[in-house]
Design a protein around this motif. Structure first.
Motif, PDB file in Angstrom:
ATOM      1  N   MET A  29       0.727  -1.295   0.062  1.00 39.62           N
ATOM      2  CA  MET A  29       0.152  -0.193  -0.112  1.00 39.62           C
ATOM      3  C   MET A  29       0.973   1.267  -0.161  1.00 39.62           C
ATOM      4  O   MET A  29       0.614   2.312  -0.767  1.00 39.62           O
ATOM      5  CB  MET A  29      -0.955   0.180   1.137  1.00 39.62           C
ATOM      6  N   GLN A  30       1.938   1.224   0.849  1.00 42.52           N
ATOM      7  CA  GLN A  30       2.805   2.345   0.651  1.00 42.52           C
ATOM      8  C   GLN A  30       3.442   2.644  -0.606  1.00 42.52           C
ATOM      9  O   GLN A  30       3.599   3.635  -1.206  1.00 42.52           O
ATOM     10  CB  GLN A  30       4.007   2.108   1.856  1.00 42.52           C
ATOM     11  N   ASP A  33       1.345   4.203  -2.842  1.00 41.53           N
ATOM     12  CA  ASP A  33       0.872   5.711  -2.538  1.00 41.53           C
ATOM     13  C   ASP A  33       2.298   6.412  -3.123  1.00 41.53           C
ATOM     14  O   ASP A  33       1.914   7.454  -3.660  1.00 41.53           O
ATOM     15  CB  ASP A  33       0.869   5.851  -1.171  1.00 41.53           C
ATOM     16  N   VAL A  34       3.372   5.713  -2.767  1.00 42.54           N
ATOM     17  CA  VAL A  34       4.795   6.361  -3.362  1.00 42.54           C
ATOM     18  C   VAL A  34       4.678   6.620  -4.986  1.00 42.54           C
ATOM     19  O   VAL A  34       5.158   7.755  -5.523  1.00 42.54           O
ATOM     20  CB  VAL A  34       5.792   5.643  -2.898  1.00 42.54           C
ATOM     21  N   VAL A  36       2.251   7.202  -6.874  1.00 44.44           N
ATOM     22  CA  VAL A  36       1.238   7.985  -7.364  1.00 44.44           C
ATOM     23  C   VAL A  36       1.674   9.369  -6.981  1.00 44.44           C
ATOM     24  O   VAL A  36       2.137  10.321  -7.750  1.00 44.44           O
ATOM     25  CB  VAL A  36      -0.188   7.691  -6.825  1.00 44.44           C
ATOM     26  N   LYS A  37       2.228   9.577  -5.542  1.00 43.96           N
ATOM     27  CA  LYS A  37       2.682  10.774  -5.236  1.00 43.96           C
ATOM     28  C   LYS A  37       3.907  11.327  -5.752  1.00 43.96           C
ATOM     29  O   LYS A  37       4.253  12.505  -5.991  1.00 43.96           O
ATOM     30  CB  LYS A  37       2.940  10.506  -3.551  1.00 43.96           C
ATOM     31  N   TYR A  82      -7.159  -1.786  -3.232  1.00 39.50           N
ATOM     32  CA  TYR A  82      -6.492  -0.496  -2.950  1.00 39.50           C
ATOM     33  C   TYR A  82      -5.612   0.010  -4.200  1.00 39.50           C
ATOM     34  O   TYR A  82      -5.450   1.090  -4.420  1.00 39.50           O
ATOM     35  CB  TYR A  82      -5.889  -0.836  -1.674  1.00 39.50           C
ATOM     36  N   LYS A  86      -5.899   3.529  -6.959  1.00 37.40           N
ATOM     37  CA  LYS A  86      -4.715   4.428  -7.072  1.00 37.40           C
ATOM     38  C   LYS A  86      -4.620   4.398  -8.367  1.00 37.40           C
ATOM     39  O   LYS A  86      -3.781   5.187  -8.988  1.00 37.40           O
ATOM     40  CB  LYS A  86      -3.461   3.918  -6.582  1.00 37.40           C
TER      41      LYS A  86
END
Length: 171
Positions: A29-30, A33-34, A36-37, A82, A86
């Motif tokens: 999950m991290q 997120d990374v 995308v971010k 999840y 994203k």
């Protein structure tokens, strides 16, 4: 293109003493997120890939692979949901032998049930390795999984990992 955990995290399953570096749903999950971010998704990276060491050491009562319940308490379906939320895709690892290279359950004799399990979970890519089997059965094993994946009706990118068998590579 995508991100695969193996080169950095290998088969670290010790989430009790090393929670930031173990193979777990939290890690994937991290990473989603990374990606995308930090703009990796925009640069063309689309897969978050789970390599070896994710499953429980036992199949469930119906013979299906299952994620380790401590490290993946929500299960692979929730993780796939999840990752998809994203705008990314989820990849997973399996092995055509009796065990994965890391010693977890392999797909030998379970091609169809494993393919259907991956489809049911929403997996988008399968990295398929070849440990713990007679090397003469590799081609047939990869073909069997290909047919099983096609039978599910879900589009799953299929990546065969041709292993370097000791007797072939170091003879």
């Amino acid at each position: 293109m995508g991100w695969l955990h193996w080169e950095r995290f290998m088969c670290n399953t010790d989430c009790k003493t090393d929670p930031d570096n173990c193979i777990s749903e939290r890690l994937f999950m991290q990473m989603a997120d990374v990606m995308v971010k930090e703009g990796w998704k925009d640069a063309g990276y689309e897969y978050v890939c789970i390599d070896d060491c994710w499953p429980s050491h036992q199949r469930d009562a119906q013979g299906r692979l299952q994620a380790d319940p401590v490290r993946f308490p929500s299960g692979i379906k929730k993780l796939a949901d999840y990752v998809h939320s994203k705008g990314l895709k989820l990849g997973i690892y399996a092995d055509l032998g009796s065990k994965t290279c890391g010693g977890f359950p392999g797909s030998l004799g379970y091609h169809e049930i494993d393919a259907q399990t991956f489809a049911d979970w929403g997996v988008d890519l399968l990295k398929y390795d070849g440990c713990y089997l007679d090397w003469k059965l590799i081609g047939e094993g990869y073909m069997n999984m290909s047919k099983a994946l096609n039978k599910t009706g879900k589009s799953i990118l299929y990546s065969c990992e041709w292993p370097c068998m000791l007797e072939l590579c170091y003879a």
